[in-house]
Design a protein around this motif. Structure first.
Motif, mmCIF file in Angstrom:
data_model
loop_
_atom_site.group_PDB
_atom_site.id
_atom_site.type_symbol
_atom_site.label_atom_id
_atom_site.label_comp_id
_atom_site.label_asym_id
_atom_site.label_seq_id
_atom_site.Cartn_x
_atom_site.Cartn_y
_atom_site.Cartn_z
ATOM 1 N N ARG B 42 4.786 -10.062 5.814
ATOM 2 C CA ARG B 42 5.404 -8.769 6.089
ATOM 3 C C ARG B 42 6.919 -8.840 5.914
ATOM 4 N N ASP B 51 4.857 -2.801 -0.173
ATOM 5 C CA ASP B 51 3.772 -2.933 0.788
ATOM 6 C C ASP B 51 3.235 -4.365 0.823
ATOM 7 N N PRO B 52 3.033 -4.882 2.045
ATOM 8 C CA PRO B 52 2.574 -6.272 2.210
ATOM 9 C C PRO B 52 1.293 -6.579 1.445
#
Lengths: 193, 193
Positions: B42, B51-52
């Motif tokens: 993250r 986005d992770p």
DNA sequence: CAGATAAGTCACCATTTGATGACTTGGCAC
DNA sequence: GTGCCAAGTCATCAAATGGTGACTTATCTG
């Protein structure tokens, strides 16, 4: 693996001091091997053969345990200043005897992503020997030369115990000392002018 | 903070290659600064502005991302072998310019608690320059001497960028080079016999 | 033996972690 | 414009983490 570590088998169970010491010894080993972030409190407790909750009882937090485990107790070696470098090198070389792995400085280096650990490392190196080296050189560059010598020592230690380069990791101490001595002389030697 | 990193502002959104590159650049910075265990997927994604989940789409796993991020792309510098040490030192010294922080070797060193990272570090050091150094010395101790020189280089790098010793961290490159040259000569110099 | 005190245990919490998969949406070909 | 496919989002999971506090039990004193 039982000299200072683990719980002393059966003499007095429920011994606060012994339990604390076992925890500390286990922490030193684990933290040196995997760094602060690579080790959980459960790991340490398991290696010490003790309940994880005791870590918080005896040390307060994981961070506090780490800080204490990574502090190298300084027995004031009073060798003549000029012998300090070689003496330290021997400490690094004396093989699996001890200093190699599980050295507190390794724990700090492996955890140096934490500012707190980094500062501890910096302080311990300066007070540990850099300040001493500075007296071996003179001229305006004395301090720089001292730090270069320190860098060499640190580099040898890291190369041996973490990188584990084929020759250096296994070489006869006498040969290493010989090359080291020459390099140390060059580091401290006065200005070429 | 925008040269190679982050997402290229608004030219073509939804660009696979650019997103992947941004992730990789962010990973290089974060891993070098805090090591594999000190950084979460993250974290990396946030720094890349992405986005992770994309990490797993593009790299498969955190481990794979790390491995790729910690691999130093080797542009085959073909300087004369004899100049290699000084050249490498300059690479280390050229200040915050780049090599200092976020160097892949730093990421490996800080993650060397993982055997996989340790091996990667070992390989990259050997192939990167130790093998080259070995040709600069001769005699039966050539390889050992090469590794001692490598240790010095590694030590200087670590001392500058992680320990941040007062003098060495801020010294004029020319002065460092001078001392280094003397030490390197001593390291490679033939047997004293 | 009785009781107190310190040492050790245990169940549990909130958060963070790596990872997955179903979903939505942007952008190009036609 | 209409579809289609790749790029990006989101809710969610199971496991692991640091940490807490109430509980149990050993050991020593009287």
């Amino acid at each position: 693996m039982s000299t200072t570590g683990d719980l002393p088998a059966r003499g007095r169970r429920r011994d606060r001091a012994a339990t604390r010491a076992a925890l500390l010894a286990a922490a030193r080993r684990r933290f040196a091997a995997h760094g602060m972030d690579g080790v959980s409190v459960r790991d340490v407790a398991a290696e010490a053969g003790v309940d994880p909750a005791l870590i918080f009882r005896y040390f307060g937090s994981k961070q506090a345990l780490f800080t204490e485990a990574a502090t190298v107790e300084r027995d004031p070696v009073d060798v003549p200043a000029a012998d300090l470098p070689l003496q330290l090198l021997r400490g690094v070389l004396d093989g699996a005897g001890r200093s190699g792995a599980d050295h507190p400085l390794l724990a700090l280096l492996r955890s140096s992503g934490h500012e707190q650990a980094r500062l501890q490392l910096q302080r311990q190196m300066c007070e540990g020997f850099l300040d001493g080296f500075a007296e071996l050189a003179d001229g305006p560059d004395a301090r720089l030369r001292a730090e270069m010598l320190g860098a060499l020592l640190l580099g040898i230690s890291v190369t041996r115990s973490v990188v584990r380069t084929p020759e250096l990791a296994a070489a006869d101490p006498a040969r290493v000392e010989e090359v080291f001595a020459a390099m140390a002389r060059a580091a401290l030697g006065g200005p070429p002018a």
